[in-house]
Design a protein around this motif. Structure first.
Motif, PDB file in Angstrom:
ATOM      1  N   ASP A  60     -67.945  19.184  41.294  1.00 46.00           N
ATOM      2  CA  ASP A  60     -67.036  19.245  40.142  1.00 46.00           C
ATOM      3  C   ASP A  60     -66.868  20.678  39.649  1.00 46.00           C
ATOM      4  O   ASP A  60     -65.750  21.127  39.371  1.00 46.00           O
ATOM      5  CB  ASP A  60     -67.558  18.369  38.998  1.00 46.00           C
ATOM      6  N   ALA A  61     -68.000  21.387  39.521  1.00 49.60           N
ATOM      7  CA  ALA A  61     -67.964  22.740  38.960  1.00 49.60           C
ATOM      8  C   ALA A  61     -67.376  23.753  39.941  1.00 49.60           C
ATOM      9  O   ALA A  61     -66.503  24.550  39.582  1.00 49.60           O
ATOM     10  CB  ALA A  61     -69.363  23.175  38.538  1.00 49.60           C
ATOM     11  N   MET A  62     -67.850  23.714  41.201  1.00 47.34           N
ATOM     12  CA  MET A  62     -67.542  24.796  42.136  1.00 47.34           C
ATOM     13  C   MET A  62     -66.309  24.539  43.003  1.00 47.34           C
ATOM     14  O   MET A  62     -65.621  25.482  43.394  1.00 47.34           O
ATOM     15  CB  MET A  62     -68.759  25.077  43.025  1.00 47.34           C
ATOM     16  N   GLU A  63     -66.061  23.267  43.322  1.00 44.20           N
ATOM     17  CA  GLU A  63     -64.960  22.965  44.234  1.00 44.20           C
ATOM     18  C   GLU A  63     -63.740  22.406  43.496  1.00 44.20           C
ATOM     19  O   GLU A  63     -62.610  22.834  43.723  1.00 44.20           O
ATOM     20  CB  GLU A  63     -65.447  21.997  45.321  1.00 44.20           C
ATOM     21  N   LYS A  64     -63.981  21.468  42.572  1.00 41.79           N
ATOM     22  CA  LYS A  64     -62.857  20.902  41.818  1.00 41.79           C
ATOM     23  C   LYS A  64     -62.467  21.751  40.618  1.00 41.79           C
ATOM     24  O   LYS A  64     -61.425  21.521  39.996  1.00 41.79           O
ATOM     25  CB  LYS A  64     -63.200  19.476  41.358  1.00 41.79           C
ATOM     26  N   LYS A  65     -63.348  22.703  40.252  1.00 39.35           N
ATOM     27  CA  LYS A  65     -63.075  23.654  39.156  1.00 39.35           C
ATOM     28  C   LYS A  65     -62.772  22.966  37.828  1.00 39.35           C
ATOM     29  O   LYS A  65     -61.845  23.363  37.105  1.00 39.35           O
ATOM     30  CB  LYS A  65     -61.884  24.565  39.531  1.00 39.35           C
ATOM     31  N   VAL A  66     -63.530  21.911  37.512  1.00 42.18           N
ATOM     32  CA  VAL A  66     -63.265  21.199  36.257  1.00 42.18           C
ATOM     33  C   VAL A  66     -63.553  22.077  35.029  1.00 42.18           C
ATOM     34  O   VAL A  66     -63.064  21.790  33.938  1.00 42.18           O
ATOM     35  CB  VAL A  66     -64.050  19.859  36.161  1.00 42.18           C
ATOM     36  N   PHE A  67     -64.341  23.136  35.219  1.00 41.33           N
ATOM     37  CA  PHE A  67     -64.602  24.076  34.110  1.00 41.33           C
ATOM     38  C   PHE A  67     -63.912  25.414  34.353  1.00 41.33           C
ATOM     39  O   PHE A  67     -64.257  26.419  33.741  1.00 41.33           O
ATOM     40  CB  PHE A  67     -66.110  24.300  33.929  1.00 41.33           C
ATOM     41  N   GLY A  68     -62.943  25.427  35.266  1.00 47.20           N
ATOM     42  CA  GLY A  68     -62.241  26.670  35.582  1.00 47.20           C
ATOM     43  C   GLY A  68     -63.190  27.685  36.208  1.00 47.20           C
ATOM     44  O   GLY A  68     -64.097  27.334  36.953  1.00 47.20           O
ATOM     45  N   ASP A  69     -62.983  28.961  35.848  1.00 48.58           N
ATOM     46  CA  ASP A  69     -63.807  30.025  36.428  1.00 48.58           C
ATOM     47  C   ASP A  69     -65.264  29.958  36.003  1.00 48.58           C
ATOM     48  O   ASP A  69     -66.129  30.584  36.623  1.00 48.58           O
ATOM     49  CB  ASP A  69     -63.231  31.400  36.040  1.00 48.58           C
ATOM     50  N   ALA A  70     -65.552  29.211  34.923  1.00 46.06           N
ATOM     51  CA  ALA A  70     -66.947  29.081  34.466  1.00 46.06           C
ATOM     52  C   ALA A  70     -67.834  28.476  35.548  1.00 46.06           C
ATOM     53  O   ALA A  70     -69.051  28.679  35.551  1.00 46.06           O
ATOM     54  CB  ALA A  70     -67.007  28.214  33.203  1.00 46.06           C
ATOM     55  N   GLY A  71     -67.220  27.719  36.482  1.00 45.01           N
ATOM     56  CA  GLY A  71     -67.983  27.068  37.536  1.00 45.01           C
ATOM     57  C   GLY A  71     -67.987  27.812  38.862  1.00 45.01           C
ATOM     58  O   GLY A  71     -68.431  27.270  39.885  1.00 45.01           O
ATOM     59  N   ASN A  72     -67.523  29.065  38.882  1.00 43.73           N
ATOM     60  CA  ASN A  72     -67.564  29.849  40.123  1.00 43.73           C
ATOM     61  C   ASN A  72     -68.996  30.038  40.612  1.00 43.73           C
ATOM     62  O   ASN A  72     -69.247  30.196  41.802  1.00 43.73           O
ATOM     63  CB  ASN A  72     -66.924  31.229  39.915  1.00 43.73           C
TER      64      ASN A  72
END
Length: 421
Positions: free
Chosen positions: A168-180
């Motif tokens: 969710d965080a890194m691939e789907k980017k549900v938190f935008g750049d915060a999950g890079n």
């Protein structure tokens, strides 16, 4: 004094409410504010992150003190900019605010200076992160490295949940750049508590302790939110453990930042867990907590203006923080569907007279539309009260909540239930 408060939530309403009690204050502006703040401050239609316009406004209106509520403008460097323009502003500079802006940065400082926290690894590659999770097993904690409005943390009970959180965080980017980047932490267990402190670059003065309730449903079930309620004091956290947290976490962090050449002036918020080994850091924030501020500030008896100016001027040692012995409880009324999708624009009934003497209604996500207050966010209102005991404060809050209504209004009915004596 003319004061400008930056932000639009319940925390900012609590700040406006407290600052308005000072005899030193002649005028309060709030940018952008909300439907409830408008009763105590002049709301200005400037977004919290529009630094250029905020600087221009502060100069035009001869503002004597600006108080920053949310984290985003701090990480944009609003304090650096105001100071460069010769304007007094309360909050840490961009480099210091990175303690909240990057979980990896915070964890690396804690590791270097041996400040108690969960063991961790950070990852920029989702496949490596998943591999690490499979090696470690569950339960395990997955955190988006950057700002995610309090929703970027997943306590995964299974490896599958952890892998989903990474996806969710890194691939789907549900938190935008915060999950890079993600930080994966050891799971800690024990009661959580929030300890905020004023810091003037050298001196640390803790506030009274509070406890937040992050999950959206009763019994700490469901996804994490920005916070569904808070109370203060926290009887199940012994005073000696709070003192230990100040001595082993807050003061060492202040020293660590100085050694790193980072000046920290403002509020340092430590989200802590009382483990079998003593207090450990879950997270640091670089500003007043929300909703903890709505529970803590009603107990503050010292003039808040004096405290904020002492922090800015580096004279915090001269201030004695006085606190009421009363207990405080705040319960958040949220929109149906929060922290997922929710409706806006629903009329709110039963909130005339924000402060009845018994309770205070802090507005979080509201706006004034056609002469009526309507919902304008996920967390809509915070109902707070003081009492001679936590039970008494709770009773006042929940009694007041019965008078309030809006479409699909949701709130937890177990806030402060764990407050045991």
């Amino acid at each position: 004094m003319k004061i400008l408060v930056i932000g639009s939530g319940g925390r900012e309403h609590a700040l406006v409410w407290k600052l308005a009690q000072s005899a030193k204050v002649s005028k309060i502006y709030c940018a952008p504010g909300n439907g409830g703040i408008a009763a105590q401050a002049e709301c200005v239609p400037i977004e919290a992150t529009d630094v250029d316009r905020l600087v221009q406004f502060a100069k035009e209106k001869n503002v004597n003190l600006t108080v920053v509520g949310p984290e985003a403008p701090l990480l944009q460097g609003i304090v650096d900019r105001f100071q460069a323009e010769g304007l007094a502003i309360f909050g840490p500079k961009r480099e210091a605010a990175n303690l909240e802006g990057s979980k990896r940065f915070a964890k690396e400082i804690m590791e270097k200076y041996r400040i108690p926290t969960a063991s961790f690894r950070s990852f920029t590659d989702p496949h490596e992160a998943k591999r690490y999770v499979r090696q470690q097993g569950a339960p395990i904690v997955v955190k988006a490295d950057g700002l995610a409005a309090g929703k970027g943390v997943v306590v995964a009970r299974t490896v599958e949940e952890a892998e989903q959180a990474i996806e969710d965080a890194m691939e789907k980017k549900v938190f935008g750049d915060a999950g890079n980047e993600v930080v994966i932490e050891e799971y800690l267990s024990g009661p959580e508590f929030s300890l905020m402190a004023f810091m003037d670059g050298t001196v640390v003065k803790p506030m009274v302790v509070a406890q937040d309730h992050k999950p959206v449903y009763n019994g700490n079930q469901g996804p994490n939110t920005g916070g569904m309620g808070a109370y203060s004091p926290v009887p199940q956290i012994p005073p000696r453990m709070v003192e230990q947290a100040v001595e082993t976490i807050l003061e060492p962090m202040a020293q660590a930042l100085r050694k790193e050449g980072i000046e920290y002036k403002g509020v340092l918020y430590a989200g802590l867990m009382l483990t079998d080994e003593g207090p450990k850091v879950i997270e640091f924030n670089a500003r007043f907590g929300d909703p903890e501020t709505q529970a803590v500030l009603p107990r503050l008896q010292t003039d808040l203006v004096d405290v904020l100016m002492a922090v800015i001027d580096g004279h915090l040692a001269d201030i004695s923080l006085q606190w009421s012995d009363q207990a405080s409880v705040c319960v958040i009324l949220a929109a149906g569907g929060y922290p997922g999708t929710y409706e806006k624009g629903n009329p709110i009934a039963g909130i005339s007279g924000q402060e009845s003497g018994e309770t205070i209604v802090f507005h979080s996500g509201t706006k004034r539309e056609n002469g009526q207050i309507v919902t304008n966010g996920g967390r809509v209102l915070g109902v707070a009260a003081l009492g001679e005991s936590i039970d008494e404060a709770r009773e006042k809050v929940y009694r007041r909540i019965e008078e309030v209504s809006f479409k699909e209004m949701h709130y937890r009915t177990d806030i402060a239930d764990k407050a045991t004596f």
